[in-house]
Scaffold this motif. Structure first.
Motif, mmCIF file in Angstrom:
data_model
loop_
_atom_site.group_PDB
_atom_site.id
_atom_site.type_symbol
_atom_site.label_atom_id
_atom_site.label_comp_id
_atom_site.label_asym_id
_atom_site.label_seq_id
_atom_site.Cartn_x
_atom_site.Cartn_y
_atom_site.Cartn_z
ATOM 1 N N TYR A 87 0.780 -1.308 0.083
ATOM 2 C CA TYR A 87 0.063 -0.103 -0.143
ATOM 3 C C TYR A 87 1.071 1.219 -0.037
ATOM 4 O O TYR A 87 1.598 1.423 0.938
ATOM 5 N N ARG A 88 0.778 2.104 -1.072
ATOM 6 C CA ARG A 88 1.461 3.224 -0.940
ATOM 7 C C ARG A 88 0.683 4.574 -1.153
ATOM 8 O O ARG A 88 -0.448 4.635 -2.213
ATOM 9 N N PRO A 89 0.525 5.258 -0.215
ATOM 10 C CA PRO A 89 -0.373 6.552 -0.037
ATOM 11 C C PRO A 89 0.083 7.452 -1.417
ATOM 12 O O PRO A 89 1.115 7.548 -1.979
ATOM 13 N N LYS A 90 -0.864 8.433 -1.942
ATOM 14 C CA LYS A 90 -0.510 9.464 -2.839
ATOM 15 C C LYS A 90 0.505 10.300 -2.240
ATOM 16 O O LYS A 90 0.625 10.596 -0.971
ATOM 17 N N LEU A 91 1.300 11.010 -3.254
ATOM 18 C CA LEU A 91 2.325 11.727 -2.680
ATOM 19 C C LEU A 91 2.201 13.133 -3.337
ATOM 20 O O LEU A 91 1.623 13.376 -4.301
ATOM 21 N N ALA A 92 2.536 14.258 -2.655
ATOM 22 C CA ALA A 92 2.399 15.541 -3.306
ATOM 23 C C ALA A 92 3.680 16.309 -2.846
ATOM 24 O O ALA A 92 4.241 15.899 -1.856
ATOM 25 N N ILE A 93 4.030 17.439 -3.584
ATOM 26 C CA ILE A 93 5.156 17.999 -3.411
ATOM 27 C C ILE A 93 4.954 19.675 -2.958
ATOM 28 O O ILE A 93 4.138 20.233 -3.541
#
Length: 321
Positions: A87-93
């Protein structure tokens, strides 16, 4: 019954860039709350892999989103924390680093953390490719080898903080005369390259070292690296290549460049000297020989889709949102 709010974790590097995130963190958290995320914050520490360990913990706790505020090195750490997991969360920068190559590629606003945070509210996502080296090290933007690629190791962090990108430029000029060709063997999807090279770039985006024309037709999600080999160490020829690159990416057809797409490759040095040191997203990653592969559409990133050139994305827009 009220809908359960999504959980987000802001992982921020307090010393990145000009320490801009510390002045904006309250407003950034407000933006994320307004978008609909119950958001908490984690400040990285000088402890090795601080961001990576926190990202892994947060992912295993089932968070929906991780926002990374820092430079490419901090983003790389967070990706290494979540990439091996099922399971990989969404990422933001929120870009606050020196060169911010990855944010440039995703068209995230630079120098304004609040504006960058608001990109999440646009709800535009790309399933991004990432690279894997040595079987267990991940990178988001670039794997590189050659004398000039080692300059990022030799610029002290305090110098980067104060001088920013100019610190790299100055170091690059200093190291230019040391550049030399080495015999290598590279096995890739289209065959084998065997010959002398001075620089090797394995790119996942078109943004390398602040330049956006070194890998001009790179797609963010097509399952391929862009492999660029520089086959000269002559100063004037290398400067000519740089001028061509700045002039619309014309270097890709030069006789001193090998330019191709591949989903994987193996690199080894054929002489008896020291191995090439592999640069992964600006940090030392290990020594050759090395095998690299693309993890196709591996992590979902919030992007500024309106500003990304259509030819940089394989997926149709209705697949992205």
């Amino acid at each position: 019954m009220t809908e359960e709010r999504k959980r987000a974790r802001l992982i921020y590097n307090p010393t990145s860039g000009q320490e801009i995130i510390k002045k904006n963190i309250a407003e950034v958290l407000d933006v994320l709350e307004d978008i609909g995320y119950e958001t908490s914050a984690f400040q990285t520490t000088p402890e090795p892999l601080s961001a990576q360990k926190e990202a892994e913990r947060v992912a295993k706790a089932g968070f929906d989103l991780i926002i990374v505020a820092g430079g490419d090195g901090t983003i790389n750490e967070v990706v290494n924390g979540v990439a091996p997991l099922e399971y990989r969360p969404k990422l933001a920068i929120i870009p606050t680093g020196t060169t911010n190559d990855y944010a440039r590629a995703l068209k995230i606003p630079l120098g304004d953390p609040v504006k960058a945070a608001k990109i999440i509210g646009q709800n535009q996502i790309i399933q991004m490719d990432i690279g894997r080296a040595f079987g267990d090290k991940y990178f988001i933007n670039i794997a590189a080898a050659g004398t000039l690629t080692e300059l990022t190791y030799s610029v002290p962090s305090e110098v980067k903080t104060h001088l920013g990108y100019f610190a790299y430029v100055a170091k690059g000029i200093e190291m230019f005369p040391q550049t030399k060709v080495r015999p290598v063997k590279i096995i890739h999807d289209q065959g084998v390259f065997e010959g002398e090279v001075s620089l090797i770039f394995v790119a996942l985006t078109n943004s390398i070292g602040g330049f956006e024309q070194l890998a001009p037709n790179t797609k963010l999600d097509d399952g391929n690296f862009t492999l660029i080999l520089v086959k000269t160490d002559k100063l004037f020829e290398m400067l000519a290549l740089l001028i061509q690159a700045l002039n619309g990416g014309q270097h890709v057809t030069d006789v001193n460049i090998e330019y191709l797409k591949t989903s994987k490759l193996r690199l080894e040095v054929l002489d008896d000297e020291e191995p090439f040191m592999l640069n992964l997203d600006g940090e030392y990653g290990g020594d050759t020989p090395v095998e690299l592969e693309v993890c196709h559409n591996h992590i979902e990133f919030f992007v500024n889709r309106n500003e990304i050139a259509a030819e940089s994305i394989s997926a149709e827009e209705n697949e992205l949102n």
